[in-house]
Motif scaffolding. Structure first.
Motif, PDB file in Angstrom:
ATOM      1  N   ILE A 283       0.743  -1.166   0.218  1.00 28.60           N
ATOM      2  CA  ILE A 283       0.068  -0.279  -0.043  1.00 28.60           C
ATOM      3  C   ILE A 283       0.431   1.241  -0.113  1.00 28.60           C
ATOM      4  O   ILE A 283       0.382   2.176  -0.602  1.00 28.60           O
ATOM      5  CB  ILE A 283      -1.008  -0.197   1.394  1.00 28.60           C
ATOM      6  CG1 ILE A 283      -2.226  -0.998   0.526  1.00 28.60           C
ATOM      7  CG2 ILE A 283      -1.670   1.654   1.172  1.00 28.60           C
ATOM      8  CD1 ILE A 283      -2.965  -1.322   1.661  1.00 28.60           C
ATOM      9  N   LYS A 284       2.116   1.495   0.822  1.00 33.42           N
ATOM     10  CA  LYS A 284       2.779   2.740   0.719  1.00 33.42           C
ATOM     11  C   LYS A 284       3.360   2.459  -0.763  1.00 33.42           C
ATOM     12  O   LYS A 284       3.343   3.749  -1.067  1.00 33.42           O
ATOM     13  CB  LYS A 284       4.403   2.422   1.709  1.00 33.42           C
ATOM     14  CG  LYS A 284       4.343   2.637   2.884  1.00 33.42           C
ATOM     15  CD  LYS A 284       5.251   3.099   3.316  1.00 33.42           C
ATOM     16  CE  LYS A 284       5.883   3.272   4.919  1.00 33.42           C
ATOM     17  NZ  LYS A 284       7.328   2.619   5.587  1.00 33.42           N
ATOM     18  N   ASP A 285       3.854   1.768  -0.961  1.00 32.53           N
ATOM     19  CA  ASP A 285       4.156   2.091  -2.780  1.00 32.53           C
ATOM     20  C   ASP A 285       3.054   2.978  -3.487  1.00 32.53           C
ATOM     21  O   ASP A 285       3.417   3.772  -4.399  1.00 32.53           O
ATOM     22  CB  ASP A 285       4.368   0.504  -3.333  1.00 32.53           C
ATOM     23  CG  ASP A 285       5.890   0.191  -2.611  1.00 32.53           C
ATOM     24  OD1 ASP A 285       6.160   0.422  -2.127  1.00 32.53           O
ATOM     25  OD2 ASP A 285       6.430  -0.926  -3.247  1.00 32.53           O
ATOM     26  N   LEU A 286       1.610   2.234  -3.390  1.00 32.57           N
ATOM     27  CA  LEU A 286       0.872   2.079  -3.871  1.00 32.57           C
ATOM     28  C   LEU A 286       0.294   4.176  -3.638  1.00 32.57           C
ATOM     29  O   LEU A 286       0.122   4.670  -4.255  1.00 32.57           O
ATOM     30  CB  LEU A 286      -0.562   2.055  -3.617  1.00 32.57           C
ATOM     31  CG  LEU A 286      -0.254   0.549  -4.339  1.00 32.57           C
ATOM     32  CD1 LEU A 286      -1.135  -0.930  -3.231  1.00 32.57           C
ATOM     33  CD2 LEU A 286      -0.559   0.101  -5.455  1.00 32.57           C
ATOM     34  N   GLN A 287       0.674   4.222  -2.508  1.00 31.94           N
ATOM     35  CA  GLN A 287       0.203   5.605  -2.025  1.00 31.94           C
ATOM     36  C   GLN A 287       1.416   6.841  -3.117  1.00 31.94           C
ATOM     37  O   GLN A 287       0.287   7.558  -2.391  1.00 31.94           O
ATOM     38  CB  GLN A 287      -0.096   5.492  -0.625  1.00 31.94           C
ATOM     39  CG  GLN A 287      -0.787   5.441  -0.189  1.00 31.94           C
ATOM     40  CD  GLN A 287      -0.978   5.371   1.358  1.00 31.94           C
ATOM     41  OE1 GLN A 287       0.330   4.940   2.581  1.00 31.94           O
ATOM     42  NE2 GLN A 287      -2.166   5.451   2.435  1.00 31.94           N
ATOM     43  N   GLN A 322      -9.877   4.147  -2.424  1.00 27.48           N
ATOM     44  CA  GLN A 322     -10.291   4.166  -0.922  1.00 27.48           C
ATOM     45  C   GLN A 322      -9.930   3.305   0.139  1.00 27.48           C
ATOM     46  O   GLN A 322      -9.635   4.147   0.957  1.00 27.48           O
ATOM     47  CB  GLN A 322     -11.778   4.477  -0.704  1.00 27.48           C
ATOM     48  CG  GLN A 322     -12.374   5.229  -1.260  1.00 27.48           C
ATOM     49  CD  GLN A 322     -14.179   5.289  -1.089  1.00 27.48           C
ATOM     50  OE1 GLN A 322     -14.789   5.009  -1.008  1.00 27.48           O
ATOM     51  NE2 GLN A 322     -14.793   6.562  -1.543  1.00 27.48           N
ATOM     52  N   LEU A 323      -9.449   2.046   0.114  1.00 29.87           N
ATOM     53  CA  LEU A 323      -8.893   1.152   0.696  1.00 29.87           C
ATOM     54  C   LEU A 323      -7.775   1.745   0.945  1.00 29.87           C
ATOM     55  O   LEU A 323      -7.111   1.604   1.933  1.00 29.87           O
ATOM     56  CB  LEU A 323      -8.519   0.097   0.261  1.00 29.87           C
ATOM     57  CG  LEU A 323     -10.419  -1.167  -0.240  1.00 29.87           C
ATOM     58  CD1 LEU A 323      -9.172  -2.453  -0.043  1.00 29.87           C
ATOM     59  CD2 LEU A 323     -10.794  -1.475   1.552  1.00 29.87           C
ATOM     60  N   ILE A 324      -7.108   2.011  -0.079  1.00 29.28           N
ATOM     61  CA  ILE A 324      -5.045   2.121  -0.705  1.00 29.28           C
ATOM     62  C   ILE A 324      -5.070   3.966   0.295  1.00 29.28           C
ATOM     63  O   ILE A 324      -4.319   3.526   1.375  1.00 29.28           O
ATOM     64  CB  ILE A 324      -4.957   2.817  -1.556  1.00 29.28           C
ATOM     65  CG1 ILE A 324      -5.221   0.795  -2.074  1.00 29.28           C
ATOM     66  CG2 ILE A 324      -3.509   3.140  -2.014  1.00 29.28           C
ATOM     67  CD1 ILE A 324      -4.606   1.463  -3.586  1.00 29.28           C
ATOM     68  N   HIS A 325      -6.027   4.357   0.308  1.00 26.45           N
ATOM     69  CA  HIS A 325      -6.156   5.761   0.733  1.00 26.45           C
ATOM     70  C   HIS A 325      -6.658   5.811   2.631  1.00 26.45           C
ATOM     71  O   HIS A 325      -6.393   6.513   3.467  1.00 26.45           O
ATOM     72  CB  HIS A 325      -6.355   6.494  -0.236  1.00 26.45           C
ATOM     73  CG  HIS A 325      -5.662   7.737  -1.030  1.00 26.45           C
ATOM     74  ND1 HIS A 325      -6.348   7.058  -2.260  1.00 26.45           N
ATOM     75  CD2 HIS A 325      -4.560   7.427  -1.337  1.00 26.45           C
ATOM     76  CE1 HIS A 325      -5.228   7.327  -3.399  1.00 26.45           C
ATOM     77  NE2 HIS A 325      -4.114   7.486  -2.645  1.00 26.45           N
ATOM     78  N   SER A 326      -7.416   5.036   3.000  1.00 21.16           N
ATOM     79  CA  SER A 326      -8.475   5.228   3.986  1.00 21.16           C
ATOM     80  C   SER A 326      -7.198   4.616   5.126  1.00 21.16           C
ATOM     81  O   SER A 326      -6.299   3.637   4.867  1.00 21.16           O
ATOM     82  CB  SER A 326      -9.643   4.022   3.776  1.00 21.16           C
ATOM     83  OG  SER A 326      -9.157   2.984   4.803  1.00 21.16           O
ATOM     84  N   LYS A 327      -7.663   5.065   6.213  1.00 24.47           N
ATOM     85  CA  LYS A 327      -6.703   4.676   7.450  1.00 24.47           C
ATOM     86  C   LYS A 327      -7.058   3.175   8.287  1.00 24.47           C
ATOM     87  O   LYS A 327      -5.867   2.720   8.940  1.00 24.47           O
ATOM     88  CB  LYS A 327      -6.248   5.629   8.650  1.00 24.47           C
ATOM     89  CG  LYS A 327      -5.534   6.996   8.344  1.00 24.47           C
ATOM     90  CD  LYS A 327      -4.292   7.343   8.527  1.00 24.47           C
ATOM     91  CE  LYS A 327      -3.578   7.898   8.117  1.00 24.47           C
ATOM     92  NZ  LYS A 327      -4.019   9.474   7.802  1.00 24.47           N
TER      93      LYS A 327
END
Lengths: 356, 356
Positions: A283-287, A322-327
């Motif tokens: 997820i970090k990479d995707l962000q 949204q999964l990727i950007h939500s906490k």
């Protein structure tokens, strides 16, 4: 010579279709489009422009009772009158799920086995510019990304469709960087010799001017089909803006096929194989990705993990974004039909379980 | 903090807009979109997130009499209340030709000179995803080819527009291969910080929730404008197919910007310069091209010969294609506004004469 026939032979040449010796299967439903194609070929054969073995192929979906049987009878009679060989298939179509798609799958399976039995290298279907325009709009509305806007290709491998990658409003994979040079494709090829120039009114007029009454499919009036609503409601409104909207949309799809690089067009197999697709995404990479790249990354990853993007629309990709950007952790996105994407321990994972 | 403001600051960062010291011009008409942008910036300034010199810029087109003057008065009052500097311009817009386009040209000229006077590196406009979706559809309907479907870019050089390449429903040139990295662009930059995430309802809601009454432009109701018909008739119908059609179309345009190679997207200057554009085209050569390549070849040649493709639609390119394929000689195709293409001695030539 009728203009329809002149256009057909010109396109025949451009598509590198054979002129003699080979066997060609022509899919004939009995509607104006496929009938016009068959009549055009008959005309060319009479004029000795074509010396092929032509086999008409009709698939009776048995979806409209007597009407379906009357279609079959009509095609049998027409083929006999014109001296065409005919292959007929009968199907029981599963009524669960997407009816149109099930019918199409059964039909293409029949066309494929017919071609194989006859050792035919080509199967022709009579898709027109109108079909292309409708497909373009369906894909645009659905948000299928760049791929979908390329619409149908004039030449592709027939068996591509059997891999279950294609649904209504879905996209066709770019098989060769140059779809018009089918040298790298394996037979049987699916070729659409009307796709780039014929409008529905051209096929109807050619049938009428040939003195042949074509069949109407009452399903073409059924507004519960999205494609019918596009044809009957959306396209007439677009026509008020641009009277040549069919040609405009069909040409746009065609230009898109040439301009979109294979990687984002769904990719040739070669391109896809050269990039290993990871099992999980970090997820970090995707962000760190910009929105467009993120979108394409998710699509392409999902396509490989799930084997197809069938029924996956923009809203599903957005939910994953949204999964990727939500906490919050531990959340999932369910995909239509089957499979879900799970966020866990800073990664996205695809799970191929049935979701109801 | 309001979600609108959070989205704004996130996009601000992504677009590499400055946070302190610099001068930024914000175009403000008084409508919901530009007011929301100004209010969002005001909020960020109050929270000490931004320490910039912000100058609101209002252009009074004087097209709607008292209504225009009331807009100006409203913007003056709002800017004063919020403590923003304000630049106001007045214009007499030529009513001949394309009114919308003349108004836009005058407005952008004002914004450019305002930016230059202030030595401002950035001019912000409040185009939303709705504007992007409308532009996409206008270009699609018009048949502007692949370029048009890329729509508006979030960052570009302001003076590009002054070169007269841009009209309503026209395309924006790709200036840098990566539109989000404006390092290669010269200021002032035109930046659209709402384009990729805000819908019209978001700007309207943010204004309302900030307790500010925005102005309505009665021209937005005038169905004689194609853009208004797209907004009021076409988009509602598309929404019946897909409730998120605005987001879908805006994202499609954005994906297109990233996926279309520069050459067919109108080309970066570098790409264009590396291929010399011939003065005349040889018809024999053109006849060997496939339809898609022929189309792009004519477009790109004409763009250079005529200095712009303004108002040139699919039908004009098609007429030129007919010139190429017809046997008769000495025929011409007139282009809208100015110029014609003449076929003579086996060649196509562009003549830059006024056609009436």
């Amino acid at each position: 010579v009728h203009k329809f026939v002149l256009n057909l032979i010109t396109e025949w040449r451009k598509l590198a279709l054979p002129f003699a010796e080979d066997t060609v299967v022509v899919a004939v439903s009995g509607g104006a489009d496929s009938l016009a194609l068959l009549l055009g070929i008959d005309d060319l054969r009479t004029r000795k422009k074509l010396a092929l073995r032509i086999v008409a192929a009709h698939f009776n979906h048995k979806l409209r009772g007597r009407e379906s049987d009357a279609d079959e009878e009509f095609v049998k009679q027409t083929a006999a009158e014109r001296g065409f060989e005919l292959a007929v298939g009968h199907g029981t179509i599963e009524k669960s799920g997407n009816l149109e798609q099930n019918a199409r799958n059964a039909r293409y399976e029949f066309l494929h086995s017919t071609a194989q039995n006859l050792k035919a290298g080509w199967v022709l279907t009579a898709h027109t510019m109108n079909d292309q325009a409708e497909t373009f709009l369906l894909n645009l509305i659905r948000g299928s990304g760049i791929d979908g806007l390329s619409g149908m290709r004039p030449v592709r491998e027939l068996r591509e469709r059997e891999k279950g990658r294609k649904g209504d409003g879905e996209t066709e994979r770019s098989i060769s960087p140059s779809p018009l040079l089918p040298f790298s494709l394996s037979p049987p090829l699916l070729v659409r010799p009307l796709l780039r120039w014929a409008r529905r009114e051209d096929t109807e007029n050619f049938c009428r001017e040939s003195g042949v009454e074509f069949r109407y499919d009452t399903m073409n009036e059924d507004m519960s089909f999205k494609r019918v609503r596009v044809r009957k409601m959306l396209l007439p409104m677009l026509k008020e803006f641009n009277p040549k909207i069919i040609e405009t949309l069909a040409l746009t799809a065609e230009l898109m096929q040439k301009s979109v690089p294979p990687a984002s067009a769904g990719g040739t197999d070669a391109v896809e194989r050269s990039t290993p697709i990871p099992e999980e995404l970090t997820i970090k990479d995707l962000q760190t990705l910009d929105p467009g790249t993120l979108h394409e990354t998710i699509r392409s990853w999902l396509k490989h993990r799930r084997a197809s993007l069938r029924s996956v629309g923009l809203k599903h990709i957005e939910a994953i974004e949204q999964l990727i950007h939500s906490k919050k952790s531990g959340r999932t996105v369910e995909l239509p039909g089957s499979g879900l994407v799970r966020k866990q321990n800073g990664r996205l994972r695809f799970e191929n379980i049935k979701v109801d």
